[in-house]
Motif scaffolding. Structure first.
Motif, PDB file in Angstrom:
ATOM      1  N   HIS A 132       0.848  -1.186   0.000  1.00  0.00           N
ATOM      2  CA  HIS A 132       0.000   0.000   0.000  1.00  0.00           C
ATOM      3  C   HIS A 132       0.889   1.244   0.000  1.00  0.00           C
ATOM      4  O   HIS A 132       1.949   1.268   0.627  1.00  0.00           O
ATOM      5  N   MET A 133       0.460   2.272  -0.668  1.00  0.00           N
ATOM      6  CA  MET A 133       1.269   3.483  -0.777  1.00  0.00           C
ATOM      7  C   MET A 133       1.433   4.186   0.567  1.00  0.00           C
ATOM      8  O   MET A 133       2.358   4.986   0.746  1.00  0.00           O
ATOM      9  N   ASN A 134       0.533   3.905   1.527  1.00  0.00           N
ATOM     10  CA  ASN A 134       0.677   4.498   2.860  1.00  0.00           C
ATOM     11  C   ASN A 134       1.614   3.695   3.765  1.00  0.00           C
ATOM     12  O   ASN A 134       1.889   4.093   4.894  1.00  0.00           O
ATOM     13  N   HIS A 135       2.047   2.530   3.275  1.00  0.00           N
ATOM     14  CA  HIS A 135       2.956   1.685   4.066  1.00  0.00           C
ATOM     15  C   HIS A 135       3.964   1.035   3.119  1.00  0.00           C
ATOM     16  O   HIS A 135       3.950  -0.177   2.888  1.00  0.00           O
ATOM     17  N   VAL A 136       4.820   1.849   2.585  1.00  0.00           N
ATOM     18  CA  VAL A 136       5.813   1.361   1.629  1.00  0.00           C
ATOM     19  C   VAL A 136       6.997   0.775   2.386  1.00  0.00           C
ATOM     20  O   VAL A 136       7.504   1.368   3.342  1.00  0.00           O
ATOM     21  N   ARG A 137       7.420  -0.424   1.966  1.00  0.00           N
ATOM     22  CA  ARG A 137       8.570  -1.089   2.588  1.00  0.00           C
ATOM     23  C   ARG A 137       9.645  -1.298   1.528  1.00  0.00           C
ATOM     24  O   ARG A 137       9.725  -2.365   0.902  1.00  0.00           O
ATOM     25  N   PRO A 138      10.464  -0.308   1.302  1.00  0.00           N
ATOM     26  CA  PRO A 138      11.470  -0.429   0.237  1.00  0.00           C
ATOM     27  C   PRO A 138      12.509  -1.507   0.507  1.00  0.00           C
ATOM     28  O   PRO A 138      13.163  -1.985  -0.427  1.00  0.00           O
ATOM     29  N   ALA A 139      12.690  -1.928   1.784  1.00  0.00           N
ATOM     30  CA  ALA A 139      13.682  -2.962   2.089  1.00  0.00           C
ATOM     31  C   ALA A 139      13.151  -4.369   1.845  1.00  0.00           C
ATOM     32  O   ALA A 139      13.878  -5.339   2.030  1.00  0.00           O
ATOM     33  N   ALA A 140      11.870  -4.482   1.442  1.00  0.00           N
ATOM     34  CA  ALA A 140      11.271  -5.799   1.230  1.00  0.00           C
ATOM     35  C   ALA A 140      10.644  -5.874  -0.159  1.00  0.00           C
ATOM     36  O   ALA A 140       9.416  -5.945  -0.292  1.00  0.00           O
ATOM     37  N   PRO A 141      11.463  -5.864  -1.210  1.00  0.00           N
ATOM     38  CA  PRO A 141      10.899  -5.976  -2.560  1.00  0.00           C
ATOM     39  C   PRO A 141      10.323  -7.363  -2.792  1.00  0.00           C
ATOM     40  O   PRO A 141      10.745  -8.346  -2.166  1.00  0.00           O
ATOM     41  N   ALA A 142       9.348  -7.463  -3.677  1.00  0.00           N
ATOM     42  CA  ALA A 142       8.678  -8.737  -3.923  1.00  0.00           C
ATOM     43  C   ALA A 142       9.571  -9.728  -4.645  1.00  0.00           C
ATOM     44  O   ALA A 142       9.371 -10.940  -4.539  1.00  0.00           O
ATOM     45  N   PHE A 143      10.565  -9.229  -5.382  1.00  0.00           N
ATOM     46  CA  PHE A 143      11.441 -10.112  -6.138  1.00  0.00           C
ATOM     47  C   PHE A 143      12.863 -10.033  -5.576  1.00  0.00           C
ATOM     48  O   PHE A 143      13.366  -8.950  -5.254  1.00  0.00           O
ATOM     49  N   ALA A 144      13.497 -11.181  -5.464  1.00  0.00           N
ATOM     50  CA  ALA A 144      14.847 -11.250  -4.905  1.00  0.00           C
ATOM     51  C   ALA A 144      15.863 -10.764  -5.921  1.00  0.00           C
ATOM     52  O   ALA A 144      15.731 -11.005  -7.129  1.00  0.00           O
ATOM     53  N   ASP A 145      16.878 -10.078  -5.430  1.00  0.00           N
ATOM     54  CA  ASP A 145      17.995  -9.639  -6.256  1.00  0.00           C
ATOM     55  C   ASP A 145      19.031 -10.755  -6.263  1.00  0.00           C
ATOM     56  O   ASP A 145      19.832 -10.893  -5.338  1.00  0.00           O
ATOM     57  N   LEU A 146      19.017 -11.594  -7.281  1.00  0.00           N
ATOM     58  CA  LEU A 146      19.922 -12.733  -7.332  1.00  0.00           C
ATOM     59  C   LEU A 146      21.370 -12.316  -7.519  1.00  0.00           C
ATOM     60  O   LEU A 146      22.280 -13.118  -7.296  1.00  0.00           O
ATOM     61  N   GLY A 147      21.602 -11.079  -7.897  1.00  0.00           N
ATOM     62  CA  GLY A 147      22.972 -10.598  -8.011  1.00  0.00           C
ATOM     63  C   GLY A 147      23.610 -10.308  -6.672  1.00  0.00           C
ATOM     64  O   GLY A 147      24.838 -10.248  -6.554  1.00  0.00           O
ATOM     65  N   ASN A 148      22.786 -10.127  -5.635  1.00  0.00           N
ATOM     66  CA  ASN A 148      23.299  -9.878  -4.284  1.00  0.00           C
ATOM     67  C   ASN A 148      23.444 -11.231  -3.586  1.00  0.00           C
ATOM     68  O   ASN A 148      22.554 -11.701  -2.891  1.00  0.00           O
ATOM     69  N   THR A 149      24.591 -11.885  -3.799  1.00  0.00           N
ATOM     70  CA  THR A 149      24.778 -13.243  -3.290  1.00  0.00           C
ATOM     71  C   THR A 149      24.784 -13.288  -1.761  1.00  0.00           C
ATOM     72  O   THR A 149      24.320 -14.255  -1.167  1.00  0.00           O
ATOM     73  N   ALA A 150      25.322 -12.247  -1.123  1.00  0.00           N
ATOM     74  CA  ALA A 150      25.365 -12.239   0.339  1.00  0.00           C
ATOM     75  C   ALA A 150      23.954 -12.238   0.910  1.00  0.00           C
ATOM     76  O   ALA A 150      23.655 -12.948   1.878  1.00  0.00           O
ATOM     77  N   ARG A 151      23.059 -11.450   0.326  1.00  0.00           N
ATOM     78  CA  ARG A 151      21.685 -11.389   0.813  1.00  0.00           C
ATOM     79  C   ARG A 151      20.957 -12.699   0.548  1.00  0.00           C
ATOM     80  O   ARG A 151      20.150 -13.146   1.370  1.00  0.00           O
ATOM     81  N   CYS A 152      21.253 -13.342  -0.572  1.00  0.00           N
ATOM     82  CA  CYS A 152      20.619 -14.624  -0.874  1.00  0.00           C
ATOM     83  C   CYS A 152      21.077 -15.708   0.100  1.00  0.00           C
ATOM     84  O   CYS A 152      20.283 -16.533   0.538  1.00  0.00           O
ATOM     85  N   ARG A 153      22.371 -15.720   0.430  1.00  0.00           N
ATOM     86  CA  ARG A 153      22.866 -16.723   1.363  1.00  0.00           C
ATOM     87  C   ARG A 153      22.277 -16.538   2.758  1.00  0.00           C
ATOM     88  O   ARG A 153      22.180 -17.486   3.530  1.00  0.00           O
ATOM     89  N   ALA A 154      21.885 -15.321   3.096  1.00  0.00           N
ATOM     90  CA  ALA A 154      21.309 -15.046   4.421  1.00  0.00           C
ATOM     91  C   ALA A 154      19.790 -15.066   4.411  1.00  0.00           C
ATOM     92  O   ALA A 154      19.156 -14.557   5.336  1.00  0.00           O
ATOM     93  N   SER A 155      19.172 -15.664   3.391  1.00  0.00           N
ATOM     94  CA  SER A 155      17.713 -15.595   3.252  1.00  0.00           C
ATOM     95  C   SER A 155      16.976 -16.324   4.374  1.00  0.00           C
ATOM     96  O   SER A 155      15.829 -16.011   4.669  1.00  0.00           O
TER      97      SER A 155
END
Length: 737
Positions: A132-155
């Motif tokens: 919702h536009m009144n509760h935007v969570r930019p740190a939680a995108p719906a699609f994973a960034d597979l290029g960020n391997t560190a974030r994927c390993r810590a999923s």
């Protein structure tokens, strides 16, 4: 409790009474002194009655009454310390109720009732949704960034912000945890066991651990002085706020290469690590040639050896490479041979064996035998490799020597019949000094010597005098390593009391042997690891011949084997692990090496794990796991209660032991690891049958984990979540160790 000064009742009498009493032998003064002592007892009791009104200062018996006054839900005790008595839970229950339903309150209450680090995650916030536009969570995108391997390993981490698709299943299982009603409780069952420099920053050695070179490569070292590849864990920062959420800095999580790599790169770019992690609460420290290696000169990488035996090395002298997942250090070729000192923490499921944990409860068991009121103080000497403390001048903190062998030689030179002595090892150094042959530990008849890992505090006096007093010890934050065998040479005492030796808090890599032909009365080991190497528990406590009246105490110890074929004293095993099993399958019924060979000794075993076969004269066992075949000669005496014992064993009467004859299939313990080189050595897996996991006295688990009271901790968390979690959420336990 108030510390009132002792009142002098006699001085309050009129002077003519005191004068006449002096003329007649001071009988009145003696009477008044006795009355003054009773008055002190009465005043202290009154003071304690006042203190019992407050949760912070009340006696343990008063805590349940205070809890009942405020309606706190009754919980099970998980120990005898302040955390175990749940003092914090009772003190904060009203404040926590005001935040009921929030993740912060759930974490706080779970931590207070269990003593474990707990992170609460509301999984509905981790679902991939149209925001919702009144509760935007930019740190939680719906699609994973597979290029960020560190974030994927810590999923799978509780601190990951990666979004997931909804799934159906149990909240404790990975496949089904991400759903709207699921609440995940990430639990660390083990604590961080830090081994840290004991002195303030200064040039030279500061009393920290000395890493062990990986032979034959002196440029590759392990943080662990024994040479094990132990993963490092975070040294949790103090959590001073009740309302703050748990973070990666406040839990004893295993350090990953990704997070350490990112933090050290930030330090080189910005001059400080994020959140001043390495500056304020560093997870590890490295000192090279007596100087601290700054975060800017530390590099994190994978230090696994290649097929040709090579490994990564720093490109610049003075810089150091670290692998936190393997616990390894790599030096530049020009830095080989320089002194290296470290501070680090590893995961430890039990406070047993040689360790830097608080050992004051063990000190109380043997120190009264050496420090006797009304008698001369015992002989005492300190040992440390910190150069600034080494001195023979008693007015400047002496005597303190730099060698354990030197301290033993000094004891041997002055010891006589009935002597009492203490050797305090005051740092975390490695002592490559064999205590045998002409340097064996000598015990005249009736003599008692204690070798303890402990600080020996200095008392400052006027005129620049610095004294250390015999018997004043602080047994914590020290875990010295004796990288050699040791021999005990006890003199023949005839019909008189024989000599005895106490060892507390040391790690000894070789055999601990009573000299053949000797007459050792008692060997008492507290909080020791004996027979360890980087690969296995290879060595033992042994006395091959004579030493017929020898007794043995193993209290909170890890020992490879015990071989006392001619000793006839008692052997007491408490909260210890004896032996190991390097095979994955455990070897089947009755299998395992002979780890307790004491055929003439009466054995008692309480809250311990024995991984191997046992022979003894008689047996009294409770709340223990004894995996191998046990052969007891005298079966008319003794009892085995609340234990797991091998079904082929020859035992005295049993009471509520497993497996029972009617059990099909037979329940067997499942360990996370039975190999000493693993950090979870001796820890029962949660896949263990319930008959063992909750089959000991009071519904606790059998084996060395009995004193940890893990079933009570889990039950406390379940009860607390029922009261403090939002209605409709389904909790699930996710164990991180």
């Amino acid at each position: 409790m108030y510390n009132r000064a002792t009142g002098n009742l006699f001085e309050r009498l009129p002077s003519h009474f005191r004068t006449r009493d002096a003329e007649e032998g001071r009988a009145l003064q003696a009477l008044m002194e006795i009355m003054a002592q009773e008055l002190v007892i009465l005043e202290r009791d009154i003071d304690q009655l006042y203190d019992d009104w407050f949760v912070e200062t009340c006696e343990p018996w008063a805590l349940p009454y205070i809890a009942a006054l405020i309606g706190a839900r009754p919980m099970r005790e998980i120990g005898s310390d302040q955390i175990g008595l749940l003092r914090g839970y009772v003190a904060n229950v009203l404040r926590n109720r005001q935040a009921k339903g929030t993740a912060a309150a759930i974490e706080q209450v779970a931590r207070e009732v269990s003593g474990w680090s707990v992170v609460a995650v509301e999984f509905f916030q981790r679902l991939a949704t149209s925001q919702h536009m009144n509760h935007v969570r930019p740190a939680a995108p719906a699609f994973a960034d597979l290029g960020n391997t560190a974030r994927c390993r810590a999923s799978r981490s509780p601190f990951s912000t990666m979004a997931h698709s909804p799934a159906a299943g149990q909240p404790g299982a990975y496949a089904g945890r991400y759903n709207i009603p699921h609440l995940g409780l990430f639990i660390w069952r083990r604590a961080a066991a830090p081994i840290w420099p004991v002195e303030n920053p200064a040039p030279g050695y500061l009393g920290g651990a000395v890493p062990r070179p990986d032979a034959p490569d002196p440029g590759l070292l392990t943080f662990d002085p024994l040479g094990r590849d132990l993963p490092l864990v975070n040294r949790p920062a103090a959590d001073l706020s009740v309302g703050a959420r748990m973070t990666a800095r406040t839990v004893p999580a295993t350090l990953s290469r990704d997070e350490v790599f990112a933090a050290l790169n930030a330090a080189r770019a910005d001059g400080a690590t994020p959140g001043r992690w390495f500056e304020e609460s560093p997870p590890f420290r490295v000192r090279l040639d007596g100087t601290e290696v700054s975060p800017e000169k530390l590099f994190c990488c994978n230090l696994e050896k290649a097929e040709n035996g090579t490994w990564r090395r720093p490109a610049v002298a003075g810089t150091v490479m670290v692998d936190p997942e393997l616990g390894r250090i790599s030096l530049h070729a020009s830095d080989e041979g320089k002194a290296v000192e470290t501070g680090f923490a590893t995961g430890q499921p039990f406070d047993i064996g040689g360790g830097a944990y608080d050992r004051r409860s063990s000190l109380e068991k043997w120190l009264p035998d050496l420090v006797v009121p009304g008698e001369a103080p015992p002989w005492q000497i300190g040992v440390t490799k910190v150069a600034g403390h080494v001195t023979d001048n008693p007015l400047q903190g002496g005597p303190v020597v730099a060698s354990l062998r030197d301290a033993v030689d000094r004891w041997n030179a002055q010891a006589t019949a009935g002597s009492r002595g203490i050797i305090a090892v005051m740092d975390n150094a490695t002592y490559v000094e064999a205590l045998n042959a002409t340097h064996a530990i000598t015990l005249p008849k009736g003599a008692t010597l204690a070798i303890v890992a402990a600080a020996w505090p200095v008392v400052e006096e006027p005129g620049g005098v610095r004294r250390r007093f015999a018997g004043q010890l602080s047994p914590m934050h020290r875990r010295p390593l004796v990288l050699a065998p040791a021999m005990i040479d006890a003199a023949d005492a005839g019909d008189d009391p024989a000599g005895s030796l106490v060892i507390d808090g040391l790690v000894i890599t070789g055999n601990l042997t009573a000299r053949p032909g000797g007459d050792l009365g008692a060997l008492r080991l507290y909080n020791c690891t004996v027979g360890a190497s980087g690969a296995a528990l290879d060595y033992s406590v042994r006395a091959t011949t004579e030493n017929a009246r020898m007794g043995l105490v193993l209290d909170r110890c890890i020992v490879g084997k015990v071989e006392l074929p001619q000793a006839t004293g008692a052997i007491e095993i408490t909260r210890s692990i004896i032996g190991e099993d390097q095979s994955a399958g455990g070897g089947g019924a009755g299998a395992g090496a002979l780890v307790l060979r004491v055929p003439l000794m009466d054995m008692s075993c309480s809250g311990s794990t024995v991984l191997g076969r046992t022979t003894c004269r008689s047996l009294q066992a409770e709340n223990s796991i004894l995996t191998g075949r046990i052969t007891v000669e005298h079966r008319q005496s003794g009892c085995v209660r609340f234990c797991y014992v091998d079904e082929t064993s020859v035992l005295p009467r049993r009471y509520r032991c497993v497996p029972r004859a009617s059990d099909d299939p037979k329940p067997r313990p499942v360990f996370v690891s039975t190999r000493f080189q693993d950090p979870e050595f001796g820890l029962l897996s949660l896949r263990t049958p319930q008959a063992i996991l909750e089959g000991a006295e009071d519904g606790m688990e059998m084996g060395v984990g009995y004193a940890n009271r893990d079933p009570a901790r889990r039950a406390n968390i379940r009860d607390a979540i029922e009261e403090f979690a939002p209605f409709g959420l389904v909790p699930g336990f996710i164990y991180m160790s």
